[in-house]
Design an enzyme around this catalytic site. Structure first.
Site, PDB file in Angstrom:
ATOM      1  N   ASP A 100       0.787  -1.227   0.000  1.00 36.21           N
ATOM      2  CA  ASP A 100       0.000   0.000   0.000  1.00 36.21           C
ATOM      3  C   ASP A 100       0.818   1.277   0.000  1.00 36.21           C
ATOM      4  OD1 ASP A 100       1.100   0.051   2.520  1.00 36.21           O
ATOM      5  OD2 ASP A 100      -0.735  -0.558   3.550  1.00 36.21           O
ATOM      6  N   GLU A 122      -0.464  -8.981  -1.543  1.00 38.87           N
ATOM      7  CA  GLU A 122      -1.150  -8.449  -0.353  1.00 38.87           C
ATOM      8  C   GLU A 122      -2.297  -7.523  -0.778  1.00 38.87           C
ATOM      9  OE1 GLU A 122       0.349  -5.512   2.704  1.00 38.87           O
ATOM     10  OE2 GLU A 122       0.758  -7.321   3.820  1.00 38.87           O
ATOM     11  N   GLU A 136      -2.284   5.165   2.913  1.00 39.69           N
ATOM     12  CA  GLU A 136      -2.144   3.774   2.446  1.00 39.69           C
ATOM     13  C   GLU A 136      -3.480   3.153   2.011  1.00 39.69           C
ATOM     14  OE1 GLU A 136      -0.691   4.999   5.165  1.00 39.69           O
ATOM     15  OE2 GLU A 136       1.454   4.701   4.859  1.00 39.69           O
ATOM     16  N   HIS A 217       5.160   4.200  14.224  1.00 39.74           N
ATOM     17  CA  HIS A 217       5.574   5.086  13.133  1.00 39.74           C
ATOM     18  C   HIS A 217       4.422   5.637  12.314  1.00 39.74           C
ATOM     19  CE1 HIS A 217       4.934   2.467   9.522  1.00 39.74           C
ATOM     20  NE2 HIS A 217       4.813   1.592  10.481  1.00 39.74           N
ATOM     21  N   ARG A 219       1.601   7.748  10.684  1.00 36.15           N
ATOM     22  CA  ARG A 219       1.320   9.177  10.563  1.00 36.15           C
ATOM     23  C   ARG A 219       0.164   9.623  11.450  1.00 36.15           C
ATOM     24  NH1 ARG A 219       3.132  11.373   5.131  1.00 36.15           N
ATOM     25  NH2 ARG A 219       3.835   9.454   4.236  1.00 36.15           N
ATOM     26  N   HIS A 249      11.717   4.241  15.134  1.00 35.82           N
ATOM     27  CA  HIS A 249      11.652   4.607  13.712  1.00 35.82           C
ATOM     28  C   HIS A 249      12.347   5.962  13.517  1.00 35.82           C
ATOM     29  CE1 HIS A 249       9.923   5.623   9.799  1.00 35.82           C
ATOM     30  NE2 HIS A 249       9.592   4.352   9.674  1.00 35.82           N
TER      31      HIS A 249
HETATM   32  N1  UDP Z   1      10.837  -4.324  11.324  1.00 36.69           N
HETATM   33  C1  UDP Z   1      12.220  -4.493  11.274  1.00 36.69           C
HETATM   34  N2  UDP Z   1      12.991  -3.754  12.141  1.00 36.69           N
HETATM   35  C2  UDP Z   1      12.463  -2.885  13.052  1.00 36.69           C
HETATM   36  C3  UDP Z   1      11.053  -2.725  13.079  1.00 36.69           C
HETATM   37  C4  UDP Z   1      10.271  -3.460  12.192  1.00 36.69           C
HETATM   38  O1  UDP Z   1      12.729  -5.276  10.479  1.00 36.69           O
HETATM   39  O2  UDP Z   1      13.223  -2.263  13.783  1.00 36.69           O
HETATM   40  C5  UDP Z   1      10.026  -5.089  10.375  1.00 36.69           C
HETATM   41  C6  UDP Z   1       8.879  -5.858  10.975  1.00 36.69           C
HETATM   42  O3  UDP Z   1       9.268  -7.156  11.295  1.00 36.69           O
HETATM   43  C7  UDP Z   1       7.848  -5.872   9.868  1.00 36.69           C
HETATM   44  C8  UDP Z   1       8.152  -4.634   9.100  1.00 36.69           C
HETATM   45  O4  UDP Z   1       9.429  -4.178   9.508  1.00 36.69           O
HETATM   46  O5  UDP Z   1       8.018  -6.961   8.985  1.00 36.69           O
HETATM   47  C9  UDP Z   1       7.099  -3.600   9.429  1.00 36.69           C
HETATM   48  O6  UDP Z   1       7.475  -2.409   8.926  1.00 36.69           O
HETATM   49  P1  UDP Z   1       6.806  -1.063   9.377  1.00 36.69           P
HETATM   50  O7  UDP Z   1       6.285  -1.202  10.771  1.00 36.69           O
HETATM   51  O8  UDP Z   1       7.804  -0.015   9.079  1.00 36.69           O
HETATM   52  O9  UDP Z   1       5.644  -0.885   8.311  1.00 36.69           O
HETATM   53  P2  UDP Z   1       4.153  -1.398   8.226  1.00 36.69           P
HETATM   54  O10 UDP Z   1       4.154  -2.862   8.388  1.00 36.69           O
HETATM   55  O11 UDP Z   1       3.382  -0.675   9.287  1.00 36.69           O
HETATM   56  O12 UDP Z   1       3.751  -0.978   6.844  1.00 36.69           O
END
Ligand code: UDP
Length: 380
Positions: A100, A122, A136, A217, A219, A249
């Site tokens: 997204d 996804e 998103e 993280h 917004r 983050h």
């Molecule tokens: N993740 C990582 N290191 C970190 C924090 C998260 O590798 O310090 C991984 C986590 O396992 C997941 C992904 O990053 O697979 C999630 O990313 P994020 O939270 O940035 O984005 P979202 O999933 O909310 O789009």
């Protein structure tokens, strides 16, 4: 020999896309008859690079489009011209996007402008509110009418696509590839624990404590939400039996609040973002995940860890329905209350801590590769 291979261009730009696509790229590369090219937009440079190195994913094309403080307008415009040029040069037979992000939305659009078919990994996640998560929710909705292969992680996601009149023949329930990434990484860690040895000092420092893993993280939580989260974390860390492991983050909206409100406290380890093997180890070490992330809502249940989701809505209702995730919003009092309840009430904890995999069985990428291949008439 003539051109027998079909060319697939996989486009991505952020950490979660890279995590969820590295197993897909590997599966596509194992599939005969496909030429696989990867293009990163580097919409988020630092966090993306952390995954590329670890996942052995050296991109064929790197647009390096990150600009400090970039607006959504400028990002979208630069992505469109950048990805359009790449597609003109590469002339792929199919473009694959994930999730997204702006990269996914614009990747699909640029392909559509060239009448190149699009696969969406996804597909079908919907919160029902166009402002949560923003932007998103709309990014992923825009991909839907363009794609002709929708890889829905769950039946709920497939149903959402059918409600939008997507042809059911184009919808494939494959599971979420994040579970493939998680399994592959756990297997690598089992062979070589040194891949996550960077957490040894924290494991030692927090030995005997009950660890809460925190990520935030979104917004929607910038500003008041972040302050409320910081204040709750401070109170949770006042418990002598508890410790907080918090990879922060790099977004300044997160860092500045946490720096100002949390200072140096013995029970809180505020650390740099972790590469994926380290993060998987962190998840395994923790008792509870407290997060507003999408991906963590999918990974934690797979490891039997309760997830408290600091959001008002989720486009991943499967964890909530299964009882392994709970939406708790960002009210400070509520965050402390819900976390304390899980720490103090064994029954409440066990009710949520069941290993449960509504999001996939770890074989999603193979299914996706087979469908992509079959789409060219070369599959079996
Ligand atoms: N993740 C990582 N290191 C970190 C924090 C998260 O590798 O310090 C991984 C986590 O396992 C997941 C992904 O990053 O697979 C999630 O990313 P994020 O939270 O940035 O984005 P979202 O999933 O909310 O789009």
């Amino acid at each position: 020999m003539g051109k027998h291979e079909s060319k697939v261009l996989v486009v991505f730009g952020t950490r979660p896309e890279a995590i969820k696509l590295f197993p897909v790229v590997a599966a596509l590369r194992r599939t005969p008859g496909l030429e696989v090219r990867t293009c990163v937009t580097a919409q988020h440079r630092g966090l993306l690079d952390q995954v590329l190195g670890i996942a052995g994913l050296t991109p064929d094309i790197d647009l390096d489009l990150m600009e400090p403080g970039q607006s959504l307008d400028r990002l979208t415009a630069r992505l469109l011209t950048g990805l359009g040029d790449v597609m003109d040069a590469e002339r792929p037979d199919r473009v694959i996007v994930q999730g997204d992000t702006a990269t996914a939305m614009v990747g699909a659009l640029a392909a559509y402008y060239r009448k190149v078919p699009v696969s969406h990994v996804e597909a079908g996640l919907r919160s029902g509110d166009i402002y949560q998560p923003w932007p998103e929710e709309v990014n992923r909705r825009i991909v839907a009418p363009i794609a002709d292969q929708h890889f829905a992680p769950t039946e709920t996601a497939a149903e959402a696509l059918r409600r939008e009149n997507i042809d059911p023949a184009m919808i494939h329930v494959t599971g979420n590839t994040v579970i493939d990434a998680l399994h592959a990484t756990r297997a690598r860690l089992a062979d070589d624990p040194s891949l996550a040895a960077g957490l040894d000092p924290i494991a030692e420092r927090f030995a005997g404590k009950r660890i809460i893993l925190v990520t935030t993280h979104r917004r929607e939580n910038f500003g008041g939400g972040m302050e409320a989260i910081a204040s709750a974390l401070g109170r949770i860390a006042d418990r002598p039996d508890t410790a907080i492991l918090f990879p922060v983050h790099p977004n300044p909206n997160v860092v500045s609040v946490m720096d100002a409100m949390l200072g140096d406290r013995p029970n809180i380890a505020r650390i740099d973002p972790l590469d994926y093997p380290h993060f998987v180890r962190a998840l395994a070490m923790c008792e509870i995940a407290l997060t507003d992330s999408g991906g963590v809502q999918e990974e934690a249940p797979a490891l039997g860890k309760p997830v408290l989701v600091m959001r008002e809505t989720t486009e991943r209702p499967e964890g909530v329905a299964a009882g392994t995730a709970k939406l708790i919003g960002t009210d400070s009092e509520r965050i402390v209350e819900e976390t304390s309840r899980l720490l103090d009430d064994g029954d409440a904890y066990s009710a949520m801590a069941r290993a449960h995999n509504p999001f996939g069985d770890g074989h999603s990428s193979e299914r996706i590769a087979a469908i992509v291949s079959a789409g060219f008439g070369s599959g079996d």
